[in-house]
Design a protein around this motif. Structure first.
Motif, mmCIF file in Angstrom:
data_model
loop_
_atom_site.group_PDB
_atom_site.id
_atom_site.type_symbol
_atom_site.label_atom_id
_atom_site.label_comp_id
_atom_site.label_asym_id
_atom_site.label_seq_id
_atom_site.Cartn_x
_atom_site.Cartn_y
_atom_site.Cartn_z
ATOM 1 N N LEU A 373 0.826 -1.195 0.000
ATOM 2 C CA LEU A 373 0.000 0.000 0.000
ATOM 3 C C LEU A 373 0.868 1.256 0.000
ATOM 4 N N ARG A 374 1.944 1.238 0.763
ATOM 5 C CA ARG A 374 2.836 2.398 0.805
ATOM 6 C C ARG A 374 3.435 2.666 -0.575
ATOM 7 N N SER A 375 3.852 1.613 -1.262
ATOM 8 C CA SER A 375 4.418 1.774 -2.607
ATOM 9 C C SER A 375 3.378 2.342 -3.564
ATOM 10 N N LEU A 376 2.139 1.885 -3.428
ATOM 11 C CA LEU A 376 1.072 2.364 -4.296
ATOM 12 C C LEU A 376 0.778 3.840 -4.049
ATOM 13 N N LEU A 377 0.781 4.251 -2.802
ATOM 14 C CA LEU A 377 0.544 5.663 -2.483
ATOM 15 C C LEU A 377 1.628 6.557 -3.069
ATOM 16 N N THR A 378 2.867 6.095 -3.010
ATOM 17 C CA THR A 378 3.965 6.928 -3.524
ATOM 18 C C THR A 378 3.877 7.101 -5.037
ATOM 19 N N LEU A 379 3.181 6.211 -5.741
ATOM 20 C CA LEU A 379 3.022 6.366 -7.186
ATOM 21 C C LEU A 379 2.279 7.651 -7.527
ATOM 22 N N PHE A 380 1.385 8.084 -6.650
ATOM 23 C CA PHE A 380 0.666 9.335 -6.894
ATOM 24 C C PHE A 380 1.628 10.517 -6.888
ATOM 25 N N GLY A 381 2.647 10.460 -6.037
ATOM 26 C CA GLY A 381 3.623 11.546 -5.991
ATOM 27 C C GLY A 381 4.610 11.497 -7.135
ATOM 28 N N ASN A 382 4.876 10.299 -7.634
ATOM 29 C CA ASN A 382 5.814 10.152 -8.737
ATOM 30 C C ASN A 382 5.204 10.568 -10.066
ATOM 31 N N LYS A 383 3.875 10.676 -10.082
ATOM 32 C CA LYS A 383 3.195 11.130 -11.293
ATOM 33 C C LYS A 383 3.007 12.636 -11.216
ATOM 34 N N ARG A 384 3.347 13.326 -12.258
ATOM 35 C CA ARG A 384 3.330 14.788 -12.258
ATOM 36 C C ARG A 384 1.945 15.320 -11.886
ATOM 37 N N GLY A 385 1.922 16.233 -10.938
ATOM 38 C CA GLY A 385 0.691 16.904 -10.545
ATOM 39 C C GLY A 385 -0.050 16.242 -9.406
ATOM 40 N N GLY A 386 0.252 14.983 -9.077
ATOM 41 C CA GLY A 386 -0.443 14.302 -8.003
ATOM 42 C C GLY A 386 0.392 14.231 -6.746
ATOM 43 N N ALA A 387 -0.223 13.774 -5.671
ATOM 44 C CA ALA A 387 0.506 13.623 -4.409
ATOM 45 C C ALA A 387 -0.327 12.776 -3.452
ATOM 46 N N PRO A 388 0.332 12.065 -2.529
ATOM 47 C CA PRO A 388 -0.392 11.346 -1.475
ATOM 48 C C PRO A 388 -0.379 12.153 -0.172
ATOM 49 N N TYR A 389 -1.511 12.173 0.501
ATOM 50 C CA TYR A 389 -1.609 12.837 1.800
ATOM 51 C C TYR A 389 -2.198 11.819 2.785
ATOM 52 N N VAL A 390 -1.516 11.635 3.899
ATOM 53 C CA VAL A 390 -1.921 10.631 4.878
ATOM 54 C C VAL A 390 -2.146 11.320 6.220
ATOM 55 N N LEU A 391 -3.248 10.955 6.892
ATOM 56 C CA LEU A 391 -3.592 11.585 8.172
ATOM 57 C C LEU A 391 -3.843 10.498 9.206
ATOM 58 N N THR A 392 -3.240 10.658 10.371
ATOM 59 C CA THR A 392 -3.427 9.693 11.451
ATOM 60 C C THR A 392 -3.376 10.410 12.795
ATOM 61 N N ALA A 393 -3.513 9.665 13.861
ATOM 62 C CA ALA A 393 -3.523 10.252 15.201
ATOM 63 C C ALA A 393 -2.125 10.698 15.614
ATOM 64 N N GLY A 394 -2.059 11.848 16.280
ATOM 65 C CA GLY A 394 -0.809 12.321 16.864
ATOM 66 C C GLY A 394 -0.668 11.835 18.291
ATOM 67 N N ALA A 395 0.407 12.257 18.943
ATOM 68 C CA ALA A 395 0.705 11.787 20.304
ATOM 69 C C ALA A 395 -0.414 12.123 21.288
ATOM 70 N N MET A 396 -1.111 13.225 21.048
ATOM 71 C CA MET A 396 -2.164 13.664 21.967
ATOM 72 C C MET A 396 -3.459 12.886 21.785
ATOM 73 N N SER A 397 -3.676 12.339 20.602
ATOM 74 C CA SER A 397 -5.002 11.816 20.267
ATOM 75 C C SER A 397 -5.021 10.391 19.744
ATOM 76 N N HIS A 398 -3.927 9.622 19.966
ATOM 77 C CA HIS A 398 -3.923 8.277 19.405
ATOM 78 C C HIS A 398 -4.591 7.232 20.290
ATOM 79 N N GLY A 399 -4.918 7.543 21.510
ATOM 80 C CA GLY A 399 -5.638 6.602 22.356
ATOM 81 C C GLY A 399 -4.784 5.540 23.006
ATOM 82 N N PHE A 400 -3.457 5.615 22.819
ATOM 83 C CA PHE A 400 -2.567 4.623 23.413
ATOM 84 C C PHE A 400 -1.929 5.113 24.717
ATOM 85 N N ALA A 401 -2.314 6.284 25.173
ATOM 86 C CA ALA A 401 -1.687 6.832 26.374
ATOM 87 C C ALA A 401 -1.935 5.910 27.564
#
Length: 559
Positions: A373-401
């Motif tokens: 999946l990571r390799s597939l996402l990077t293909l969007f960035g390797n193609k002109r004009g596209g890009a991958p954007y990934v969003l996940t929990a940060g240290a404050m909000s990941h629920g593992f505290a």
């Protein structure tokens, strides 16, 4: 949108639908095409009452209201349901001092169960999670209902709580001798075999895999989400919700059939926990595979129209393709139709290979991207004009505290406590690994940081190219959204290999009526970004201890 652009967008939609249904390179030779459902604008609703993104409170209020006013059926599929505060359902108070959203939800279920008009009440939960002991203590504080019981003399579990709530309905259908009694009641789905469950104590038995599907159906409406049905998901645990109304072009009944088929394999729970150790029959597993194959595959489905004809404009606004993922360990091999993992990969690959430049946005509560999946996402960035954007929990909000400890507890820290304390750093290590490849191809990794909130939203947004802006990670023009995915999967190793999942791929046609729907989908992403920081602006530790390194290796497989 002029005729040329309109035809181009319809052609892209056609390519994405064909790929997601099973026409891509990830599909195995024996795979059949998945069913698709044509959606009109009236099939899309919004539980917040407008174009704004729905909140956990909106989710809770809408679902409680619909269940309370149900006329025919209530079908719920979830990991678990919160047990409430321990107050008897009929005695629940909604006063400010005693308010618990789990109580209100259980009260709504009980109200529906007492309604003589209701012909079907069916709830399916994960077998291990539903039997996990939980404490009544602090149930009025958000975020407590999923914690294991530790030292409290008052405990119960999700299964027993829900069973008692359904009792008026179960007693009525028992008296009336309804023919569909086998599809009514509480069902517990066992993902793993009995041997593994007996070796691993609760809650460790959930590590090896759980029933993770989230689908909430009342009459002719369906809410697809990643949220469970407990206090934190009703209050301050961020998730996504998509409401399908007026039967959703057949999609609502499809999910009702899906739950029926899953319940036919699951254990009908009547309060006897010993029943959970009777389900390990390969023949019944194969029967489940056959029934699900018939449900998900439609051999007679007509071909999509050729979108190159400008006069051939579809009268629907979107296609919906429901997907399913069963762990390979269930039968020792994949199911004989396109899996959720392959459908997602084929959709992304079709977007990368389209003539129009595309960008992809992906959110996951637990960022543990598989190498493919990571390799597939990077293909969007390797193609002109596209890009991958990934969003996940940060240290404050990941629920593992780690939970707060007293001084005496801190003085007697054992290995289990040390492992728990290593999880936050291990999680951020996985985020750092993902950031390196995503940033290298021109994308961004964003971390959700919001005081008092945890992050649980997951999904995919595929957009066509739009003019350069200062914050390219945002979706500035909602009409550029060509597809989105919503459901239970987290796009990590666990979702691919261990859990039972279901997502729904939505592909939008070029239509003026689509914009309000796309706006709502765009708001989901943009509102998450409002509380997020770019990972490249944050510091990550380069020196992690040996225990954290071991935890990282464990999380790569089980997160």
């Amino acid at each position: 949108m002029n005729d040329c652009l309109a035809m181009a967008r319809r052609q892209i939609a056609r390519q994405l639908v064909l790929a997601a249904c099973g026409g891509g390179c990830s599909s195995s030779p024996q795979s059949h095409s998945l069913r698709r459902f044509a959606l009109h604008d009236h099939h899309f609703g919004n539980i917040s009452g407008g174009n704004l993104s729905a909140t956990p409170s909106d989710f809770h209020s809408y679902l409680c209201r619909k269940i309370r006013h149900a006329q025919e059926r209530v079908i719920l599929a979830s990991l678990y349901i919160g047990v409430g505060s321990g107050i008897q359902v009929g005695d629940i108070s909604t006063s400010k001092d005693h308010y618990c959203k789990e109580d209100e939800f259980l009260q709504s279920l009980h109200f529906a169960a007492s309604n003589e008009k209701i012909q079907q009440m069916q709830i399916i939960l994960d077998a291990n999670r539903a039997m996990r002991k939980v404490s009544f203590t602090n149930k009025r504080n958000a975020g407590q209902s999923h914690d294991s019981n530790q030292g409290s003399s008052m405990s119960t579990n999700s299964a027993d709580t829900v069973l008692s709530t359904l009792q008026p309905f179960l007693e009525r259908i028992g008296r009336d001798d309804l023919s569909n009694d086998s599809s009514n009641g509480l069902f517990l789905f066992p993902v793993n075999d009995q041997r593994l469950c007996t070796i691993l104590p609760s809650p460790l038995d959930e590590v090896a895999g759980v029933f993770h599907i989230k689908a909430y159906l009342v009459d002719d409406e369906l809410i697809l989400s990643g949220a469970n049905l407990s206090e934190e998901y009703f209050s301050n645990r961020l998730d996504r919700y998509m409401l399908l109304t007026d039967g959703g072009g057949g999609l609502v009944d499809f999910y009702a059939e899906l739950c029926d088929e899953l319940c036919s394999y699951a254990i009908k729970y009547d309060g006897q926990s010993s029943l959970l150790f009777t389900q390990n029959n390969r023949t019944r597993k194969q029967q489940l595979e056959s029934s699900l194959t018939r449900l998900f595959v439609d051999e007679s489905q007509t071909m999509l129209p050729d979108s190159c004809n400008k006069y051939d404009v579809p009268d629907h606004v979107a296609y919906a393709i429901p997907t399913f993922q069963m762990p390979t360990s269930f039968l020792g091999r994949p199911f004989q139709f396109q899996s959720d993992t392959d459908a997602c990969r084929d959709l992304l690959l079709a977007a990368v290979e389209s003539e129009q430049n595309m960008s992809v946005r992906l959110s996951s509560a637990y960022l543990n991207l598989t190498p493919r999946l990571r390799s597939l996402l990077t293909l969007f960035g390797n193609k002109r004009g596209g890009a991958p954007y990934v969003l996940t929990a940060g240290a404050m909000s990941h629920g593992f505290a780690p939970k707060k400890q007293t001084q005496s507890q801190r003085n007697t820290v054992g290995i289990v406590d040390r492992i728990k304390s290593s999880i936050p750093e291990a999680f951020l290590t996985l985020v750092k690994e993902a950031s390196q490849s995503i940033i290298a191809c021109g994308g961004k990794v964003l971390l959700y940081e919001r005081p008092g909130w945890t992050f649980h939203a997951k999904g995919v947004w595929i957009t066509a190219k739009y003019p350069d802006t200062t914050r390219r990670e945002l979706i500035h023009d909602p009409t550029t959204i060509v597809s989105t995915i919503i459901g239970s999967g987290n796009y990590g190793a666990r979702s691919e290999d261990l859990d039972v999942e279901s997502n729904c791929i939505i592909v939008f046609n070029e239509q003026s009526k689509t914009e309000p729907i796309q706006q709502s989908v765009a708001n989901d992403w943009n509102n998450m970004c409002k509380h997020s920081a770019v990972s490249g602006d944050l510091d990550f530790r380069d020196d992690v201890d040996k225990l954290t390194t071991i935890v990282v290796q464990f999380m790569r497989k089980f997160l």
